[in-house]
Scaffold this motif. Structure first.
Motif, mmCIF file in Angstrom:
data_model
loop_
_atom_site.group_PDB
_atom_site.id
_atom_site.type_symbol
_atom_site.label_atom_id
_atom_site.label_comp_id
_atom_site.label_asym_id
_atom_site.label_seq_id
_atom_site.Cartn_x
_atom_site.Cartn_y
_atom_site.Cartn_z
ATOM 1 N N GLU A 3 0.825 -1.195 0.000
ATOM 2 C CA GLU A 3 0.000 0.000 0.000
ATOM 3 C C GLU A 3 0.867 1.257 0.000
ATOM 4 O O GLU A 3 1.894 1.327 0.652
ATOM 5 N N LYS A 6 -1.640 6.083 -2.940
ATOM 6 C CA LYS A 6 -2.511 5.968 -4.098
ATOM 7 C C LYS A 6 -2.483 4.579 -4.729
ATOM 8 O O LYS A 6 -2.949 4.408 -5.836
ATOM 9 N N LYS A 29 -12.574 -2.556 -2.797
ATOM 10 C CA LYS A 29 -13.223 -1.270 -3.080
ATOM 11 C C LYS A 29 -13.273 -0.386 -1.844
ATOM 12 O O LYS A 29 -13.064 0.827 -1.915
ATOM 13 N N LYS A 31 -11.173 -0.226 0.665
ATOM 14 C CA LYS A 31 -9.854 0.366 0.882
ATOM 15 C C LYS A 31 -9.571 1.433 -0.170
ATOM 16 O O LYS A 31 -9.025 2.498 0.130
ATOM 17 N N ALA A 32 -9.940 1.122 -1.418
ATOM 18 C CA ALA A 32 -9.676 2.054 -2.514
ATOM 19 C C ALA A 32 -10.425 3.366 -2.320
ATOM 20 O O ALA A 32 -9.884 4.450 -2.575
ATOM 21 N N THR A 33 -11.659 3.273 -1.864
ATOM 22 C CA THR A 33 -12.472 4.479 -1.666
ATOM 23 C C THR A 33 -11.835 5.411 -0.650
ATOM 24 O O THR A 33 -11.814 6.636 -0.827
ATOM 25 N N ILE A 37 -9.234 6.305 -4.703
ATOM 26 C CA ILE A 37 -8.983 5.570 -5.951
ATOM 27 C C ILE A 37 -10.311 5.297 -6.650
ATOM 28 O O ILE A 37 -11.265 4.832 -6.033
ATOM 29 N N ILE A 40 -10.093 0.085 -10.334
ATOM 30 C CA ILE A 40 -9.395 -1.128 -9.922
ATOM 31 C C ILE A 40 -8.949 -1.854 -11.186
ATOM 32 O O ILE A 40 -9.765 -2.178 -12.052
ATOM 33 N N ILE A 72 -16.719 2.875 -8.664
ATOM 34 C CA ILE A 72 -15.368 2.497 -9.081
ATOM 35 C C ILE A 72 -15.445 1.738 -10.403
ATOM 36 O O ILE A 72 -16.316 0.891 -10.600
#
Length: 209
Positions: A3, A6, A29, A31-33, A37, A40, A72
């Motif tokens: 990680e 970004k 998703k 974690k990405a949010t 981000i 994916i 996403i």
């Protein structure tokens, strides 16, 4: 798990996992949010455009996208085996290092014709015959073909990405045949994923996104 502010890099499995691929994507998703981000990228670690690449993964991604909505975007990268020049280089290096007057490229086999065509094209460039583990045109048939030609050394390179139960079974079968076929020498290679070159490609592909 890797990680940065970004970047999230995680592994997911199509099979042999209690968590389906689409649910794993939904988990990622969250974690990405938090990191802002919006996309994916999925890098399929498969060597051929077979059922997994052309059918199973798209189905799982469709399920995931239905849950994610427009929050996403899911972007599927070309499957690993699409890097034909590098794959050819790795396979050629194995055949060069394995003693063998006859060369066999051993693939699992697929019901999809395009996967079969891709395998045959690679084998042709390598000057090898194709054998399939789960489909007609078996490894034993191709070994016998070379024996009938009077060859005494046969190189067999598995067109598989990682070691596992199938490779273990193949290795055991080759050992069994070797005892019966002496003085013919059967030389078995290793899956592509065990080479540092391929590992470097995977890392480079992910870091370039």
């Amino acid at each position: 798990l890797l990680e940065t502010k970004k970047l999230i890099v995680e592994s997911a499995f199509l099979e042999t996992s209690t968590t389906p691929l689409y649910k794993k994507i939904i988990d990622i998703k969250h974690k990405a949010t938090k990191l802002g981000i919006k996309q994916i990228n999925i890098f399929p670690l498969f060597l051929l455009p077979g059922v997994h690449v052309k059918e199973d993964i798209p189905q799982q991604l469709q399920l995931a996208q239905e849950h994610l909505g427009e929050e996403i975007k899911l972007n599927v990268l070309p499957y690993l085996g699409n890097q034909t020049s590098l794959v050819h280089h790795i396979l050629q290096a194995q055949f060069t290092n394995l003693p063998g007057e006859g060369k066999i490229l051993l693939s699992h086999g697929s019901r999809r014709q395009e996967a079969k065509q891709a395998t045959e094209k690679i084998a042709e460039k390598l000057g090898a015959l194709v054998a399939y583990w789960s489909k007609p045109s078996s490894l034993q048939d191709k070994i016998q073909y070379f024996i009938n030609q009077g060859l005494k050394q046969i190189a067999i390179v598995p067109y598989f990405l990682f070691p596992g139960k199938i490779i273990d079974t193949i290795s055991q079968e080759i050992d069994h045949w070797q005892k019966q076929l002496s003085p013919v020498e059967l030389n078995f290679g290793t899956p592509l994923g065990e080479t540092p070159t391929l590992a470097s490609l995977i890392v480079a592909e992910l870091l370039s996104l």
